[in-house]
Design an enzyme around this catalytic site. Structure first.
Site, PDB file in Angstrom:
ATOM      1  N   SER A   1     -22.802   6.512  -9.727  1.00  0.00           N
ATOM      2  CA  SER A   1     -23.929   5.908 -10.468  1.00  0.00           C
ATOM      3  C   SER A   1     -25.047   6.924 -10.487  1.00  0.00           C
ATOM      4  CB  SER A   1     -24.394   4.638  -9.756  1.00  0.00           C
ATOM      5  OG  SER A   1     -25.640   4.195 -10.272  1.00  0.00           O
TER       6      SER A   1
ATOM      7  N   TYR B   1     -27.065   0.747  -1.769  1.00  0.00           N
ATOM      8  CA  TYR B   1     -26.357   1.135  -2.997  1.00  0.00           C
ATOM      9  C   TYR B   1     -26.487   2.639  -3.260  1.00  0.00           C
ATOM     10  CZ  TYR B   1     -24.836   0.698  -7.912  1.00  0.00           C
ATOM     11  OH  TYR B   1     -24.173   0.813  -9.108  1.00  0.00           O
TER      12      TYR B   1
HETATM   13  P1  NAD Z   1     -18.998  -5.903 -13.073  1.00  0.00           P
HETATM   14  O1  NAD Z   1     -19.610  -6.796 -12.047  1.00  0.00           O
HETATM   15  O2  NAD Z   1     -18.877  -6.398 -14.460  1.00  0.00           O
HETATM   16  O3  NAD Z   1     -17.563  -5.393 -12.592  1.00  0.00           O
HETATM   17  C1  NAD Z   1     -17.266  -5.197 -11.238  1.00  0.00           C
HETATM   18  C2  NAD Z   1     -15.786  -5.345 -11.018  1.00  0.00           C
HETATM   19  O4  NAD Z   1     -15.516  -5.037  -9.638  1.00  0.00           O
HETATM   20  C3  NAD Z   1     -15.246  -6.774 -11.258  1.00  0.00           C
HETATM   21  O5  NAD Z   1     -14.013  -6.697 -11.926  1.00  0.00           O
HETATM   22  C4  NAD Z   1     -15.056  -7.309  -9.840  1.00  0.00           C
HETATM   23  O6  NAD Z   1     -14.031  -8.242  -9.736  1.00  0.00           O
HETATM   24  C5  NAD Z   1     -14.675  -6.043  -9.091  1.00  0.00           C
HETATM   25  N1  NAD Z   1     -14.900  -6.123  -7.644  1.00  0.00           N
HETATM   26  C6  NAD Z   1     -16.039  -6.443  -6.979  1.00  0.00           C
HETATM   27  N2  NAD Z   1     -15.840  -6.407  -5.649  1.00  0.00           N
HETATM   28  C7  NAD Z   1     -14.540  -6.054  -5.470  1.00  0.00           C
HETATM   29  C8  NAD Z   1     -13.715  -5.846  -4.332  1.00  0.00           C
HETATM   30  N3  NAD Z   1     -14.186  -5.991  -3.086  1.00  0.00           N
HETATM   31  N4  NAD Z   1     -12.422  -5.485  -4.520  1.00  0.00           N
HETATM   32  C9  NAD Z   1     -11.912  -5.349  -5.772  1.00  0.00           C
HETATM   33  N5  NAD Z   1     -12.641  -5.536  -6.890  1.00  0.00           N
HETATM   34  C10 NAD Z   1     -13.937  -5.885  -6.738  1.00  0.00           C
HETATM   35  O7  NAD Z   1     -19.924  -4.602 -13.013  1.00  0.00           O
HETATM   36  P2  NAD Z   1     -19.882  -3.180 -13.754  1.00  0.00           P
HETATM   37  O8  NAD Z   1     -21.284  -2.903 -14.143  1.00  0.00           O
HETATM   38  O9  NAD Z   1     -18.806  -3.091 -14.752  1.00  0.00           O
HETATM   39  O10 NAD Z   1     -19.574  -2.257 -12.496  1.00  0.00           O
HETATM   40  C11 NAD Z   1     -18.471  -1.389 -12.426  1.00  0.00           C
HETATM   41  C12 NAD Z   1     -18.874  -0.172 -11.613  1.00  0.00           C
HETATM   42  O11 NAD Z   1     -19.891   0.543 -12.316  1.00  0.00           O
HETATM   43  C13 NAD Z   1     -19.461  -0.487 -10.229  1.00  0.00           C
HETATM   44  O12 NAD Z   1     -18.940   0.431  -9.287  1.00  0.00           O
HETATM   45  C14 NAD Z   1     -20.945  -0.254 -10.419  1.00  0.00           C
HETATM   46  O13 NAD Z   1     -21.606   0.089  -9.229  1.00  0.00           O
HETATM   47  C15 NAD Z   1     -20.940   0.874 -11.421  1.00  0.00           C
HETATM   48  N6  NAD Z   1     -22.170   1.050 -12.178  1.00  0.00           N
HETATM   49  C16 NAD Z   1     -22.651   0.055 -12.956  1.00  0.00           C
HETATM   50  C17 NAD Z   1     -23.827   0.264 -13.657  1.00  0.00           C
HETATM   51  C18 NAD Z   1     -24.417  -0.816 -14.521  1.00  0.00           C
HETATM   52  O14 NAD Z   1     -25.555  -0.654 -14.997  1.00  0.00           O
HETATM   53  N7  NAD Z   1     -23.737  -1.904 -14.785  1.00  0.00           N
HETATM   54  C19 NAD Z   1     -24.497   1.497 -13.573  1.00  0.00           C
HETATM   55  C20 NAD Z   1     -23.955   2.491 -12.771  1.00  0.00           C
HETATM   56  C21 NAD Z   1     -22.787   2.280 -12.071  1.00  0.00           C
END
Ligand code: NAD
Length: 256
Positions: free
Chosen positions: A145, A158
């Site tokens: 991230s 985080y």
């Molecule tokens: P999201 O909540 O839509 O997706 C998260 C996914 O992770 C879901 O499918 C959930 O079931 C799964 N998950 C959560 N805990 C878990 C566990 N213990 N074991 C297995 N699966 C698990 O969120 P997103 O925004 O798509 O996030 C995906 C990744 O992107 C994350 O690592 C997040 O930190 C990163 N990210 C997101 C953003 C943002 O702005 N949304 C920015 C930077 C990085």
């Protein structure tokens, strides 16, 4: 980009960035196996949307035995892993954005976030690499991230967890270059429409406006497809000499 006959493992493939990436891989011929903790109903719906024979496995990435069992099952059934996208993650307190400092955050919250966001990537890397090393070909992408590159106040667990993902990416890349395995990371900025983003914004209605006006130079959130495009490229034959990299999909946040 063509992923015909490729076996692709994605953690967190039931929503957000993971689901979009799973769909894009499947559209290009890959068989996707998603590892998540969501209830069967959500997983079932995601599988239908991903298509091309996608499979869902219940696996908490922070639990060593569950990750090992999932990877063993995949290799037993499909014969190999070609690409892995270690993407599962949770927000700063697992659900929403409390903006806790190092002096405010509880040990419980710290453990929860670090266990899923950093240890989860370590465990997936460990068991994926053990399988892929035997074949001499493979590409892995980890989701870090912008928060792991630039520390922001209030992201007490985080930020360090995602910085750990960047370090793990470099470690895995340097240790596995000799096996023909490439390992890279993506650093997204705020990304629209994901569950994590919805939960984050719902705790502070002014947050989106502040980010657009003052934090993101391009004044827009990333779309999940802008993120998945980078993941697919990093897993494809268009990036065969790229390893140990972090790719920012952040509208310029990392240089602001
Ligand atoms: P999201 O909540 O839509 O997706 C998260 C996914 O992770 C879901 O499918 C959930 O079931 C799964 N998950 C959560 N805990 C878990 C566990 N213990 N074991 C297995 N699966 C698990 O969120 P997103 O925004 O798509 O996030 C995906 C990744 O992107 C994350 O690592 C997040 O930190 C990163 N990210 C997101 C953003 C943002 O702005 N949304 C920015 C930077 C990085």
């Amino acid at each position: 980009m063509n992923f015909n006959d490729k076996i692709v493992v994605i953690t967190g493939g039931t929503s957000g960035i993971g689901k979009t990436t799973a769909i894009e891989f499947a559209k290009r011929g890959a068989t996707v196996i998603a590892l998540t903790v969501d209830c069967q109903e959500i997983a079932k719906k995601a599988i239908e949307e991903i298509g091309n024979g996608a499979e869902y496995l219940n696996c908490d990435v922070s639990k060593s035995d569950q990750v090992k069992d999932a990877i063993d099952y995949i290799v037993g059934k499909y014969g190999r892993i070609d690409c892995a996208f270690n993407n599962a993650g949770i927000g700063p307190d697992g659900v929403r954005m409390p903006y806790e400092s190092l002096t405010e955050i509880s040990e419980k919250t710290w453990d929860l976030v670090v266990d899923v966001d950093m240890k989860g990537v370590f465990l997936c890397l460990k068991y994926e690499l053990l399988q892929i090393q035997e074949r001499g070909y493979g590409a892995i992408v980890n989701t870090a991230s912008i928060g792991g590159y630039k520390m922001a106040p209030g992201f007490a667990a985080y930020g360090p967890a995602k910085a750990g993902v960047l370090a793990l990416t470099e470690m895995a890349a340097i240790e596995n270059a000799k096996f023909g395995i490439r390992v890279n990371a993506i650093c997204s900025g705020p990304t629209s429409g994901t569950e994590l983003t919805k939960n984050t914004l719902s705790s502070d209605p002014k947050q989106e406006e502040i980010l657009m006006e003052h934090v993101i130079p391009m004044k827009k959130f990333a779309t999940p497809n802008e993120v998945s495009n980078a993941v697919l490229w990093l897993c494809s034959d268009y990036s065969t000499h790229t390893t140990g990299q972090k790719i920012f999909i952040d509208g310029g946040m990392h240089i602001a």
